[in-house]
Every structure is written in structure tokens, then in C-alpha cells.
Design an enzyme around this catalytic site. Structure first.
Site, PDB file in Angstrom:
ATOM      1  N   HIS A 175     -31.800  30.775  39.193  1.00 30.36           N
ATOM      2  CA  HIS A 175     -30.864  31.591  39.963  1.00 30.36           C
ATOM      3  C   HIS A 175     -30.316  30.836  41.180  1.00 30.36           C
ATOM      4  CE1 HIS A 175     -33.373  34.348  37.694  1.00 30.36           C
ATOM      5  NE2 HIS A 175     -32.522  35.325  37.917  1.00 30.36           N
ATOM      6  N   GLN A 184     -23.655  36.347  35.835  1.00 25.05           N
ATOM      7  CA  GLN A 184     -24.503  36.947  36.873  1.00 25.05           C
ATOM      8  C   GLN A 184     -25.022  35.925  37.869  1.00 25.05           C
ATOM      9  OE1 GLN A 184     -27.720  39.432  35.559  1.00 25.05           O
ATOM     10  NE2 GLN A 184     -26.424  41.233  35.492  1.00 25.05           N
ATOM     11  N   PHE A 185     -25.410  34.751  37.389  1.00 21.72           N
ATOM     12  CA  PHE A 185     -25.835  33.639  38.237  1.00 21.72           C
ATOM     13  C   PHE A 185     -25.305  32.353  37.617  1.00 21.72           C
ATOM     14  CE2 PHE A 185     -28.961  36.859  39.258  1.00 21.72           C
ATOM     15  CZ  PHE A 185     -29.200  36.699  40.611  1.00 21.72           C
ATOM     16  N   ILE A 187     -24.892  30.032  33.290  1.00 21.31           N
ATOM     17  CA  ILE A 187     -23.566  29.727  32.765  1.00 21.31           C
ATOM     18  C   ILE A 187     -23.602  28.733  31.605  1.00 21.31           C
ATOM     19  CG2 ILE A 187     -22.969  27.712  34.196  1.00 21.31           C
ATOM     20  CD1 ILE A 187     -20.249  29.077  34.754  1.00 21.31           C
ATOM     21  N   PHE A 188     -24.727  28.074  31.383  1.00 17.19           N
ATOM     22  CA  PHE A 188     -24.758  26.973  30.417  1.00 17.19           C
ATOM     23  C   PHE A 188     -24.469  27.392  28.972  1.00 17.19           C
ATOM     24  CE2 PHE A 188     -27.315  25.611  34.075  1.00 17.19           C
ATOM     25  CZ  PHE A 188     -26.518  24.563  34.485  1.00 17.19           C
ATOM     26  N   PRO A 189     -24.862  28.577  28.516  1.00 16.82           N
ATOM     27  CA  PRO A 189     -24.432  28.971  27.167  1.00 16.82           C
ATOM     28  C   PRO A 189     -22.920  29.085  27.015  1.00 16.82           C
ATOM     29  CG  PRO A 189     -26.275  30.325  27.882  1.00 16.82           C
ATOM     30  CD  PRO A 189     -25.820  29.546  29.081  1.00 16.82           C
ATOM     31  N   GLU A 221     -21.741  41.190  32.641  1.00 15.76           N
ATOM     32  CA  GLU A 221     -22.974  41.967  32.550  1.00 15.76           C
ATOM     33  C   GLU A 221     -23.145  42.846  33.792  1.00 15.76           C
ATOM     34  OE1 GLU A 221     -25.881  38.899  32.182  1.00 15.76           O
ATOM     35  OE2 GLU A 221     -24.766  37.940  30.559  1.00 15.76           O
ATOM     36  N   GLU A 265     -23.415  35.137  27.541  1.00 11.52           N
ATOM     37  CA  GLU A 265     -22.478  34.361  28.354  1.00 11.52           C
ATOM     38  C   GLU A 265     -21.435  33.623  27.515  1.00 11.52           C
ATOM     39  OE1 GLU A 265     -25.747  34.444  28.851  1.00 11.52           O
ATOM     40  OE2 GLU A 265     -25.917  35.313  30.860  1.00 11.52           O
TER      41      GLU A 265
END
Length: 326
Positions: free
Chosen positions: A129, A82-83, A87-89, A29, A60
């Protein structure tokens, strides 16, 4: 030889591999036109084109899945989250596919891919974040997890991560993106993965850390030296797999250990290191293993962030307590 920041070192390493290996592609992104939210990819799309540096949708799971597919077909994708809190998805793709592909195909397919993510607190960002959840990824067989602490290591470890035949989670401590500069020669020389770095030799106590916390740990070591306590400081750097040989060698020399991490204490990388030391070097210990960490709670908003983060004073207090054992 230019003096550059950690984020500039990440950029330089990716640029080197994009230039020298046609199979390397970069996407995520806002990584292209805008150069990333922290400018880690600044200028790369202009230099290498929209086919090599690609702005992706805000998705993601798709980003990680695309990386898996590209790597399975011989490319070397670098995918940015991005952060780390976002990331969890992508965890299903990373845990269920990227980490298992070599095993699932009995070695027929490997996935030379890098998932990059800024991580950690200290920049007054909202809670999603600011997580330090590196232990989740270190727990998964098939993934290597790398956390650089300074510009030199960011450059060398990023090169090694891109060239590695297996998936690497590359976590960048955003609090120290720009606080220090190192002279880094852009020669494409990589640093070894799976190796700790001894940043300071000492004989009285071993201080172990990684990422942004290395800066407080080294400051604490200097203050301890002024008190006549000679601290050895180890940067773990690759938290999965951990180079326990270097750590155990230091413990056998000093007999005392303090582990410093930003992440919550329970179920952490620091806990694993402590367990390994207790299992393999307990007869060398002169005192209980100390740990300085974040708390077992969600990272608070910025007004309380400093109360959450480990400080030099907290490290000093723990080290002094350990040194009281005779």
C-alpha cells in the site's frame, strides 16, 4: 471560496467534470456506494447516479481495459486503483494498449482517460500500500504522469488530466490527503500539465521535488533561510513529460541543485532530472548534484517507515554539503 483538503479537491474536480461533460464516467473498486477507501469519490454516485459512478469488481486489469475501451469509443473514463501497489495487474493494459493507441492507429484514435491511484508511504500501511513506483510509468512513451502536492494543484491538474486527449496517470500522495487546506474556487479552471511550479524564489540553491515530499522540502527551505541560504523550490508536478526549461533556468541562476524524492534512488525520476541537468547545464553547476531519496529496498513496515522516508534533516544535511563547494 472554500478551504479544502487535497482529497476534497480531487473530489471537487471530478464532480465538476461529471456535471459539465456527459462523456465523463468514474469507476473502480468501492468508488460508488462507499465513496472510495479514502473517500475521494464520496457523494458522487448519489449525485450522478450508478450509470456514471460505477462500483467495479476487484479486478485491476479489467478496470484498465474497460477504460481503454471506453476512451477509444469517445468517452472520458476516470478509473481508480485503490492503491498504487495494486496497479501491476493493470500494467499490460496501460503499457501495451493505453500508451500505444495513438501511435498504433497513426493518430486515428486517442484515449482521453485518467488512471487515479493513491501512492506513497507515511500512513503506517503495509508494504503493498506504500510504494512510490512513479518512475515505471514515467518511463513509458505515450503516458503523462501527474503528481499534485497540494489542494489547489490537485483541483487544477485533475481537471486538465480529464480533459487531456491522451492517457494520464494521476498519482495522489495519500500522506498529504488531509494535512493542509487551500482556498479553492470551484470554477473549472485547470492548471497546465507539463509545467513545473516555482513555489519559492531563491538565488543560492535549487531544491526540486514533487508530491508529498514538497512539504518537507519547503520546510527545509525555510530553515536554510534562517541560516542565510536562499533556496529556490520547484514542484515538478508533471513527472512525464518534465518541464526541464523551468528547472534549467533555476539551475543556471543558483548553480547548485538538490533533488528530493520518496522513491528509491536507483533508476528514478530524480536520476533523470539529474542527468538532464548534467547534460544541459553542467557549465552552470558550482557543486555536484545532490539527491535525497528513499532507499533501494522495499518500503518497510510502519515501525521502520520513518527511517525510510526522507526527512527535513536529511534535506538540510545534503543542502549544507552542497553549499560547502565554493
Amino acid at each position: 471560496m472554500a478551504a479544502i483538503t487535497l482529497i476534497e479537491a480531487v473530489n471537487a474536480a471530478m464532480a465538476y467534470e461529471l456535471e459539465h461533460d456527459k462523456d465523463v464516467v468514474l469507476f473502480g473498486e468501492d468508488v460508488g456506494k462507499n465513496g472510495g477507501v479514502f473517500r475521494a469519490t464520496d457523494g458522487l454516485q448519489k449525485k450522478f447516479g450508478v450509470d456514471r459512478v460505477i462500483d467495479s469488481p476487484l479486478a485491476e486489469s479489467m478496470i484498465a481495459g474497460l477504460a481503454v475501451g471506453m476512451a477509444a469509443q469517445g468517452m472520458k473514463p476516470i478509473a481508480e486503483m485503490q492503491f498504487m501497489g495494486f496497479i501491476f495487474p493493470a500494467v499490460d493494459q496501460i503499457f501495451g494498449h493505453a500508451a500505444r493507441m495513438r501511435h498504433r492507429t497513426r493518430g486515428r484514435l486517442t484515449l482521453p482517460m485518467v488512471i487515479r491511484a493513491p501512492y506513497g508511504g507515511g500512513i503506517h500501511a503495509p508494504e503493498h500500500h506504500s510504494e512510490s513506483t512513479e518512475a515505471l510509468f514515467a518511463h513509458i512513451p505515450g503516458l503523462k504522469v501527474v503528481i499534485p502536492s497540494n489542494p489547489s494543484r490537485a483541483y487544477g491538474l485533475m481537471l486538465a488530466a480529464i480533459r487531456d486527449p491522451d492517457p494520464v496517470i494521476f498519482l495522489e500522495p495519500k500522506r498529504v490527503y488531509r494535512i493542509v487546506k487551500h482556498e479553492v474556487e470551484d470554477t473549472g479552471e485547470e492548471y497546465p500539465l507539463e509545467a513545473c511550479f516555482v513555489d519559492r524564489e531563491g538565488s543560492d540553491i535549487t531544491l526540486i521535488s514533487w508530491g508529498a515530499m514538497m512539504h518537507e522540502t519547503l520546510q527545509a527551505a525555510e530553515k536554510l533561510a534562517a541560516e542565510g541560504i536562499d533556496a529556490e523550490v520547484i514542484d515538478v508536478a508533471t513527472i512525464s513529460p518534465i518541464d526541464m526549461d523551468t528547472i534549467l533556468e533555476s539551475v543556471q541562476k543558483t548553480g547548485r541543485v538538490c533533488i528530493v524524492q520518496e522513491a528509491p534512488k536507483s533508476g528514478s525520476v530524480g536520476s533523470e532530472i539529474a542527468a538532464e541537468i548534467a547534460e544541459k547545464a553542467i557549465m552552470s553547476l558550482l557543486a555536484p548534484i545532490g539527491r535525497v531519496s528513499g532507499y533501494d529496498t522495499v518500503m518497510p513496515y510502519y515501525r521502520l517507515e520513518k527511517q525510510y522516508m526522507p526527512t527535513v534533516d536529511r534535506i538540510l544535511d545534503e543542502a549544507r554539503k552542497i553549499m560547502e563547494y565554493k
